[in-house]
Design an enzyme around this catalytic site. Structure first.
Site, short mmCIF file in Angstrom:
data_model
loop_
_atom_site.label_atom_id
_atom_site.label_comp_id
_atom_site.label_asym_id
_atom_site.label_seq_id
_atom_site.Cartn_x
_atom_site.Cartn_y
_atom_site.Cartn_z
N GLY A 157 28.79 59.91 -8.64
CA GLY A 157 28.94 58.74 -7.77
C GLY A 157 27.91 57.67 -8.09
O GLY A 157 27.63 56.80 -7.27
N THR B 167 33.47 48.83 1.09
CA THR B 167 33.59 47.48 1.66
C THR B 167 33.90 46.46 0.57
O THR B 167 34.39 45.38 0.87
CB THR B 167 32.27 47.05 2.35
OG1 THR B 167 31.21 47.33 1.45
CG2 THR B 167 32.05 47.80 3.64
N ASP B 168 33.59 46.81 -0.69
CA ASP B 168 33.70 45.76 -1.74
C ASP B 168 35.14 45.28 -1.92
O ASP B 168 35.40 44.08 -1.94
CB ASP B 168 33.06 46.19 -3.07
CG ASP B 168 33.57 47.48 -3.67
OD1 ASP B 168 34.42 48.15 -3.05
OD2 ASP B 168 33.14 47.81 -4.80
N TYR C 66 41.31 57.54 -3.62
CA TYR C 66 40.60 56.25 -3.54
C TYR C 66 41.58 55.08 -3.40
O TYR C 66 41.44 54.24 -2.53
CB TYR C 66 39.74 56.07 -4.81
CG TYR C 66 38.96 54.77 -4.85
CD1 TYR C 66 37.66 54.70 -4.37
CD2 TYR C 66 39.53 53.60 -5.36
CE1 TYR C 66 36.95 53.51 -4.41
CE2 TYR C 66 38.82 52.41 -5.39
CZ TYR C 66 37.53 52.37 -4.93
OH TYR C 66 36.83 51.19 -4.96
N GLU D 65 38.87 49.01 -15.36
CA GLU D 65 39.20 50.11 -14.44
C GLU D 65 40.62 49.95 -13.91
O GLU D 65 41.39 50.91 -13.86
CB GLU D 65 38.24 50.11 -13.23
CG GLU D 65 36.79 50.30 -13.58
CD GLU D 65 36.38 51.77 -13.62
OE1 GLU D 65 37.20 52.65 -13.32
OE2 GLU D 65 35.21 52.03 -13.99
N ASP E 299 30.10 48.21 -8.54
CA ASP E 299 29.43 48.99 -9.58
C ASP E 299 29.12 48.16 -10.82
O ASP E 299 28.02 48.20 -11.36
CB ASP E 299 30.30 50.20 -9.98
CG ASP E 299 30.64 51.07 -8.79
OD1 ASP E 299 30.10 50.83 -7.70
OD2 ASP E 299 31.46 51.99 -8.96
C1 GLA Z 1 33.45 53.33 -6.24
C2 GLA Z 1 34.07 52.01 -6.66
C3 GLA Z 1 33.38 50.83 -5.98
C4 GLA Z 1 33.26 51.04 -4.48
C5 GLA Z 1 32.73 52.42 -4.16
C6 GLA Z 1 32.75 52.73 -2.69
O1 GLA Z 1 32.14 53.44 -6.73
O2 GLA Z 1 34.01 51.85 -8.06
O3 GLA Z 1 34.04 49.64 -6.28
O4 GLA Z 1 34.49 50.81 -3.84
O5 GLA Z 1 33.44 53.44 -4.83
O6 GLA Z 1 31.90 51.90 -2.00
#
Ligand code: GLA
Length: 386
Positions: A122, A35-36, A221, A159, A171
């Site tokens: 993760g 969602t971010d 992703y 990133e 994150d």
């Molecule tokens: C990774 C990305 C985050 C987020 C998550 C999924 O951790 O770095 O920004 O999008 O996946 O919620």
């Protein structure tokens, strides 16, 4: 993590010198996945494991870096236009570049670092690395004038530009702003956030790591992000009178209106994201009432969405989710970007031992190796240790 080990190795490698020690954590996320980057809500917290680095300026323009866990080293000049080839060094290189872009005059330094965030679980070991160096560069070269938000955003930019993952801000935010015993609800649109004390009486949070390597670089992703952006653009094209930037600005009615022009896949992904936005808000309300059964219910729904609609789960994660359900675990779902890594589980105390044992045994019987059990302790964000 053992600071003495880091100190000893640093001294051995760098002529007996002594630097400052910095730490930044990995993170968990209770709910609000993918969602971010859609401007939605997330609910992360920092954990007590992370990356620790001893850093000492060396009065040259050379960075000499040593990754203790990998027994690997890299060296480059502060102003090198090319980033080092080795992946871990790209994170450090990127942070230096971003600090330079903020006007900080970064000098050469020696560094040795180690971590205890399981890689590829993760839990965002990469954000931990970025924020750890952000805190170090801020302290050593910027007189701590760089804000915590600037550090988090520099991590995200690293990133994007140097690693190639078009991640959101969750994150780096969690690693930078974490507080012991508190989760945080972040609005990724306005970047406003609130701390939520999290100490559910009678429940524990535990991660179960499939140890299937989670590798966002080169994973689908970025494709997921593109799907979401296409849908937001379709809605924006129909509603030029509104300011629509991300799926956050889109309603269920908007989605219905444009659905005929979308691919089935894009529609499915946007449906997940809109649902996830509602689920985070439902969890916030449930937490305020202390209703952990409801929190757990929403976690299971998130897993289903991530697995079936968003398609970022994997067989091993789905298996662990089923084991959790069968053991009567209150809430369980895959956590983080997906394609491997761990499940996060909200477990009643009386259920805990049986769940952990069953998860180990069943997983081992099926996949030939035990999953890693990681009890969650919510800790502080990035800081100078000494
Ligand atoms: C990774 C990305 C985050 C987020 C998550 C999924 O951790 O770095 O920004 O999008 O996946 O919620």
């Amino acid at each position: 993590m053992d600071i003495e080990v880091v100190r000893k190795i640093f001294a051995k490698r760098f002529e007996g010198r002594k630097g400052n020690v910095y730490f930044a954590p990995g993170r968990i996320n209770l709910i609000g996945e993918h969602t971010d980057y859609n401007g939605g809500f997330v609910f992360p917290g920092a954990v007590t494991c992370g990356i620790m680095a001893e850093v000492c300026p060396n009065n040259t323009d050379i960075i000499r870096a040593y990754a203790i866990d990998l027994d690997d080293s890299a060296q480059w000049a502060v102003d090198d236009a090319e980033s080092p080839q080795v992946t871990w060094a790209k994170y450090i290189y990127g942070m230096i570049r971003e600090f330079q872009a903020l006007g900080v005059k970064v000098g050469g330094f020696d560094v040795a670092f180690a971590g205890d965030v399981p890689l590829g679980a993760g839990m965002s070991s990469s954000a931990a690395l970025e924020v750890c160096f952000g805190v170090a560069l801020n302290d050593l070269f910027a007189g701590n004038t760089i804000t915590t938000w600037q550090i988090a955003l520099a991590g995200q930019a690293t990133e994007h530009k140097y690693v190639g993952v078009k991640c959101g801000i969750m994150d780096q935010f969690a690693s930078a702003f974490g507080k012991k015993g508190q989760l945080m609800r972040l609005d990724c649109n306005s970047l406003e956030f609130e701390y939520y004390p999290f100490a559910p009486v009678g429940y524990k949070l535990v991660l179960v790591n499939t140890c299937v390597k989670h590798e966002l670089v080169g994973s689908p992703y970025n494709d997921r992000r593109c799907s979401c952006e296409r849908v937001a653009r379709a809605v924006a094209a129909k509603h030029t009178e509104r300011n629509i930037n991300t799926l956050r600005d889109c309603t269920w009615e908007d989605l219905q209106e444009v659905q005929a022009g979308l691919s089935a896949e894009d529609l499915q992904r946007a449906t997940f994201v809109l649902g996830e936005k509602d689920r985070v808000l439902a969890v916030c309300e449930a937490l305020q009432r202390g209703d952990y059964e409801e929190v757990g219910k929403q976690m299971y729904l998130t897993h289903e969405g991530l697995s079936k609609a968003y398609e970022v789960s994997c067989e091993e994660l789905d298996f662990l989710n089923q084991v959790a359900k069968a053991c009567g675990v209150t809430g369980s779902r895959m956590m983080g970007g997906g394609f491997g890594g761990c499940t996060i589980n909200l477990v009643k105390d009386e259920c805990y031992d049986n769940f952990v044992q069953t998860a180990i045994e069943n997983f081992k019987a099926r996949y030939g190796k035990a999953p890693q059990i990681i009890p969650v302790h919510i800790g502080d964000g990035g800081h100078k240790v000494c």
